[in-house]
Write an enzyme that holds these catalytic residues in place. Sequence first.
Site, PDB file in Angstrom:
ATOM      1  N   LYS A 176       0.753  -1.145   0.090  1.00 48.18           N
ATOM      2  CA  LYS A 176       0.126   0.000  -0.124  1.00 48.18           C
ATOM      3  C   LYS A 176       0.717   1.278  -0.047  1.00 48.18           C
ATOM      4  O   LYS A 176       1.682   1.264   0.703  1.00 48.18           O
ATOM      5  CB  LYS A 176      -0.986   0.237   1.120  1.00 48.18           C
ATOM      6  CG  LYS A 176      -1.679  -1.252   1.294  1.00 48.18           C
ATOM      7  CD  LYS A 176      -2.459  -1.390   2.630  1.00 48.18           C
ATOM      8  CE  LYS A 176      -1.558  -1.480   3.819  1.00 48.18           C
ATOM      9  NZ  LYS A 176      -2.166  -1.967   5.022  1.00 48.18           N
ATOM     10  N   THR A 211      -7.395   9.429   8.975  1.00 43.53           N
ATOM     11  CA  THR A 211      -7.000   8.126   8.158  1.00 43.53           C
ATOM     12  C   THR A 211      -6.548   6.880   9.143  1.00 43.53           C
ATOM     13  O   THR A 211      -6.015   5.889   8.812  1.00 43.53           O
ATOM     14  CB  THR A 211      -5.459   8.222   7.257  1.00 43.53           C
ATOM     15  OG1 THR A 211      -4.628   8.997   8.185  1.00 43.53           O
ATOM     16  CG2 THR A 211      -5.864   9.219   6.202  1.00 43.53           C
ATOM     17  N   GLY A 213      -6.811   3.766  11.074  1.00 44.73           N
ATOM     18  CA  GLY A 213      -7.394   2.444  10.866  1.00 44.73           C
ATOM     19  C   GLY A 213      -7.619   2.075   9.463  1.00 44.73           C
ATOM     20  O   GLY A 213      -8.362   1.068   8.965  1.00 44.73           O
ATOM     21  N   THR A 214      -6.971   2.768   8.553  1.00 44.33           N
ATOM     22  CA  THR A 214      -7.076   2.351   7.140  1.00 44.33           C
ATOM     23  C   THR A 214      -6.397   0.983   6.750  1.00 44.33           C
ATOM     24  O   THR A 214      -6.998   0.323   5.845  1.00 44.33           O
ATOM     25  CB  THR A 214      -6.444   3.532   6.222  1.00 44.33           C
ATOM     26  OG1 THR A 214      -4.968   3.767   6.704  1.00 44.33           O
ATOM     27  CG2 THR A 214      -7.373   4.857   6.218  1.00 44.33           C
ATOM     28  N   GLY A 215      -5.404   0.871   7.345  1.00 48.15           N
ATOM     29  CA  GLY A 215      -4.696  -0.371   7.107  1.00 48.15           C
ATOM     30  C   GLY A 215      -5.692  -1.529   7.507  1.00 48.15           C
ATOM     31  O   GLY A 215      -5.671  -2.842   6.900  1.00 48.15           O
ATOM     32  N   CYS A 216      -6.296  -1.431   8.815  1.00 52.27           N
ATOM     33  CA  CYS A 216      -7.136  -2.586   9.446  1.00 52.27           C
ATOM     34  C   CYS A 216      -8.209  -2.777   8.282  1.00 52.27           C
ATOM     35  O   CYS A 216      -8.626  -3.800   8.109  1.00 52.27           O
ATOM     36  CB  CYS A 216      -7.482  -2.197  10.619  1.00 52.27           C
ATOM     37  SG  CYS A 216      -6.156  -1.967  11.835  1.00 52.27           S
TER      38      CYS A 216
END
Length: 273
Positions: A176, A211, A213-216
């Site tokens: 990402k 942003t 928590g975007t990865g989760c």
Amino acid sequence: MSQIVQVLTIAGSDSGGGAGIQADLKTFQMRYVFGMSVLTAVTAQNTLGVTDIHLIPTSTICSQLDAIYQDFSPNAVKIGMLGTAEIIECVAAYLRKYAVRNLVVDPVMIAKGGASLLEQSAVQAMRQSLLPLADVITPNLPEAEALTGVKILNESAVEQAAKILQGMGAKTVVIKGGHRDNSQSTVCRDWIFSPEGNLVLERPRFATQQTHGTGCTFSACLAAELAKGKSLLESCQITKDFVTAAISHPLNIGHGHGPTNHWAYAQLGATDE
């Protein structure tokens, strides 16, 4: 009646509700799958940062996993914060025991506010025990660098890091690009390296702090789509759109890195299930 698609998340809890188990379960609900959870840690956390971490004993983690697999049949599993080598080894043993399918690993290492969420000694355990089991691994740029030792400064370095991760056993690598330090760029780029083919996904980049928590959310959405039987590349496309909508329609909650909007994609009229 059609069978309900079930997805399990194995991750830490975020008391602020923007990341971790809370973000995963919100994402599962918005993607029309039944979510279950195994907690690996409890954090005292908000949009400003992490102030305390309590790791769950491995015996309790094992009991949670037994409880899930004795009664449910997850169609996919998402892995988030594990914290220590001991927890990684514990979870990996259960993943092998239950022959888990559609395993999406988000190698959570650092919280949005900068707190370390993975002990340095655990990085090698992740490489050796978890990555060989992963159907998909979804590192951001700093995580890909930490796992591979490659300094990612250009596109060729992205490909080099992906090949190293695949060499460690991960079938598909999604790197990402949201952390890319390029204030002049108007797009956010993710790179997919898969047996189905390679793909670069681009969506508009938004100048925002909303942003958390975007990865989760990304890895949870991807696990949900794979659980429903969608192809890897189609799942990545939906996931990218889901996260872009969540970022671009902020809730403006908290005083730091605010949480993403998990219902934005549905509000925009997305019809795919």
